[in-house]
Design a protein around this motif. Sequence first.
Motif, mmCIF file in Angstrom:
data_model
loop_
_atom_site.group_PDB
_atom_site.id
_atom_site.type_symbol
_atom_site.label_atom_id
_atom_site.label_comp_id
_atom_site.label_asym_id
_atom_site.label_seq_id
_atom_site.Cartn_x
_atom_site.Cartn_y
_atom_site.Cartn_z
ATOM 1 N N TYR A 284 0.830 -1.208 0.000
ATOM 2 C CA TYR A 284 0.000 0.000 0.000
ATOM 3 C C TYR A 284 0.862 1.254 0.000
ATOM 4 O O TYR A 284 0.606 2.192 -0.767
ATOM 5 C CB TYR A 284 -0.928 -0.002 1.222
ATOM 6 C CG TYR A 284 -1.621 1.331 1.447
ATOM 7 C CD1 TYR A 284 -2.508 1.836 0.502
ATOM 8 C CD2 TYR A 284 -1.369 2.092 2.587
ATOM 9 C CE1 TYR A 284 -3.132 3.051 0.690
ATOM 10 C CE2 TYR A 284 -1.984 3.306 2.786
ATOM 11 C CZ TYR A 284 -2.869 3.788 1.834
ATOM 12 O OH TYR A 284 -3.477 4.993 2.010
ATOM 13 N N VAL A 285 1.907 1.284 0.823
ATOM 14 C CA VAL A 285 2.766 2.474 0.867
ATOM 15 C C VAL A 285 3.488 2.658 -0.461
ATOM 16 O O VAL A 285 3.649 3.777 -0.939
ATOM 17 C CB VAL A 285 3.767 2.385 2.041
ATOM 18 C CG1 VAL A 285 4.759 3.531 1.990
ATOM 19 C CG2 VAL A 285 3.022 2.417 3.371
ATOM 20 N N SER B 285 1.533 -2.012 -10.591
ATOM 21 C CA SER B 285 0.473 -1.796 -9.606
ATOM 22 C C SER B 285 -0.038 -3.116 -9.045
ATOM 23 O O SER B 285 -0.146 -4.110 -9.757
ATOM 24 C CB SER B 285 -0.685 -1.027 -10.252
ATOM 25 O OG SER B 285 -1.753 -0.895 -9.333
ATOM 26 N N PHE B 286 -0.337 -3.098 -7.749
ATOM 27 C CA PHE B 286 -0.932 -4.265 -7.096
ATOM 28 C C PHE B 286 -2.456 -4.235 -7.182
ATOM 29 O O PHE B 286 -3.132 -5.183 -6.795
ATOM 30 C CB PHE B 286 -0.525 -4.316 -5.621
ATOM 31 C CG PHE B 286 0.958 -4.372 -5.400
ATOM 32 C CD1 PHE B 286 1.656 -5.555 -5.575
ATOM 33 C CD2 PHE B 286 1.673 -3.242 -5.023
ATOM 34 C CE1 PHE B 286 3.024 -5.619 -5.378
ATOM 35 C CE2 PHE B 286 3.043 -3.289 -4.817
ATOM 36 C CZ PHE B 286 3.720 -4.481 -4.997
ATOM 37 N N ILE B 287 -3.002 -3.125 -7.656
ATOM 38 C CA ILE B 287 -4.456 -2.935 -7.676
ATOM 39 C C ILE B 287 -5.076 -3.715 -8.839
ATOM 40 O O ILE B 287 -4.578 -3.668 -9.964
ATOM 41 C CB ILE B 287 -4.799 -1.432 -7.781
ATOM 42 C CG1 ILE B 287 -4.280 -0.690 -6.541
ATOM 43 C CG2 ILE B 287 -6.305 -1.231 -7.924
ATOM 44 C CD1 ILE B 287 -4.423 0.808 -6.615
ATOM 45 N N LYS B 288 -6.160 -4.410 -8.549
ATOM 46 C CA LYS B 288 -6.809 -5.248 -9.562
ATOM 47 C C LYS B 288 -8.141 -4.676 -10.039
ATOM 48 O O LYS B 288 -8.573 -4.953 -11.158
ATOM 49 C CB LYS B 288 -7.044 -6.653 -9.003
ATOM 50 C CG LYS B 288 -5.776 -7.372 -8.536
ATOM 51 C CD LYS B 288 -6.112 -8.745 -7.973
ATOM 52 C CE LYS B 288 -4.859 -9.441 -7.439
ATOM 53 N NZ LYS B 288 -4.339 -8.785 -6.226
ATOM 54 N N LYS B 289 -8.815 -3.892 -9.202
ATOM 55 C CA LYS B 289 -10.160 -3.413 -9.536
ATOM 56 C C LYS B 289 -10.150 -1.916 -9.831
ATOM 57 O O LYS B 289 -9.597 -1.130 -9.052
ATOM 58 C CB LYS B 289 -11.112 -3.685 -8.364
ATOM 59 C CG LYS B 289 -11.198 -5.153 -7.977
ATOM 60 C CD LYS B 289 -12.016 -5.314 -6.694
ATOM 61 C CE LYS B 289 -12.018 -6.763 -6.222
ATOM 62 N NZ LYS B 289 -12.707 -6.923 -4.925
ATOM 63 N N PRO B 290 -10.773 -1.486 -10.959
ATOM 64 C CA PRO B 290 -10.844 -0.051 -11.280
ATOM 65 C C PRO B 290 -11.462 0.782 -10.151
ATOM 66 O O PRO B 290 -11.021 1.901 -9.883
ATOM 67 C CB PRO B 290 -11.716 -0.020 -12.533
ATOM 68 C CG PRO B 290 -11.519 -1.359 -13.168
ATOM 69 C CD PRO B 290 -11.365 -2.321 -12.010
#
Length: 482
Positions: A29-30, A96-101
């Motif tokens: 996250y950081v 990016s570790f993010i998967k969802k818009p």
Amino acid sequence: MNPISNDIIARLWNLCNVLKDDGVTYHQYVTELTYLLFFKMAKETGTEGQIPKGHRWDNLIAKPKLERLEAYKITLIHLGTHGEQIVKEIFSNASSFIKKPATLSALVEGIDKLAWYNAGREDLGDIYEGLLEKSANEKKSGAGQYFTTRSLIDSLVTVMKPTLDDLIQDPAAGTGGFLIAANHYIREHQNPENWNKNQLEKYRTRTFFGMEHVQDTHRLALMNLFLHGIDFNPDAGGVHYGDTLSPDGQKLPGATLILSNPPFGSKKGGGLPERTDLPYPTSNKQFCFLQHIYRGLKPGGRAAVVLPDNALFEGNIGKQIRADLMDKCNLHTILRLPTGIFYAQGVKTCVIFFTKGHTDQGNTKEVWVYDLRANMPQYGKRTLLTRNHFSEFETAFGDDPLGRPEALSRRRDDTGITNRFRRFSREWIAQHNDNLDISWLKDESEELPEPGVLAREVMEELEGALEELREIMEELGEEVEV
């Protein structure tokens, strides 16, 4: 830190709840937040010119929510090879570790709503450091391995007294805490408004040097220094990406001040470092870093180094390194630190303070040991270690960061058993096999450690013994299997 900064830190940290369903850890996250904050803070500080057009904060905000994540991931890849040098360094191999818009949109919009207009440039740096500290305090993140508690850093910087004339180095920079604290100290004690053009240029590009070998941590360090007004130049100052124990470390310039908390433990597999200029090769990382540090100081330069206690007493190569250190440098002070202040709770640590001599022989005449461990609480989340806990040590240390004879003569050595500060001659230390693990206070508060802590201590002792056996076998010409 002011209330506005604390409020922004709390709000930013609360945004991490948005990522829980995406399986993102605190440390991830950081790192993710670093990318987004770089865009936002470049806009807030008027430095967007170093980011290519079309890849700035307003471009991200303007994207429709469903398209934002794809555009963001393309931007991360693009900035790894485009823009100013610091942009390419921060976004090198970024992903990016993010998967969802919806997750990214919630983060972007949450960041955009914060009251950034109330925060000054220095406040932005403090906000970012606050996030790093919160991450380090989360055991699940593992971040404590690279984060040294700020109270200790500030105390060491205070007694080392950095100035604008110094070339300051941290060969195990982590997120840049020591360099940032030295920066704060310099700006508080030497008014930047009085600096001329040459002094300002030297401050920005040739004062702070470091190296970090974990790329994600290197990003955090660059962001930290950027927000505190410290430039990154691939041919000069800043925190460089590389391994100090490889030939990379030989590129670091000679320093007048080194502040560092090197990594503890042995190199994986028991192998030796790639550096060929260290006279005492060993798989023990703290001993390798220590050699780099005292050999990397300019004559008259000073250092404060956090080490595990075993660096004070291990035999064979450890003894040789300590003897070499005390010959080449004036090792004038050792601070025995309380337990429980690092991520690995069972590791007992100390700080050694030394000044490089102008000759290579006989520089240490006496060593002063300050015991801040005996009869002290177990520090951690319940009992926080604060700057006040170091106040008596700072007074006892005195006002000379070099530990010169006249300053040492003013120190008070009360040989009573309740006193925390005592003097030991170089002759006395030699008679005790150059063992610097010196204690004299009876610890009335010591409790039996947790089983995990005991197991860790046993493992460290066994690793040290195995290292010594390997070195003996190598000296005998026997082949050692790794």
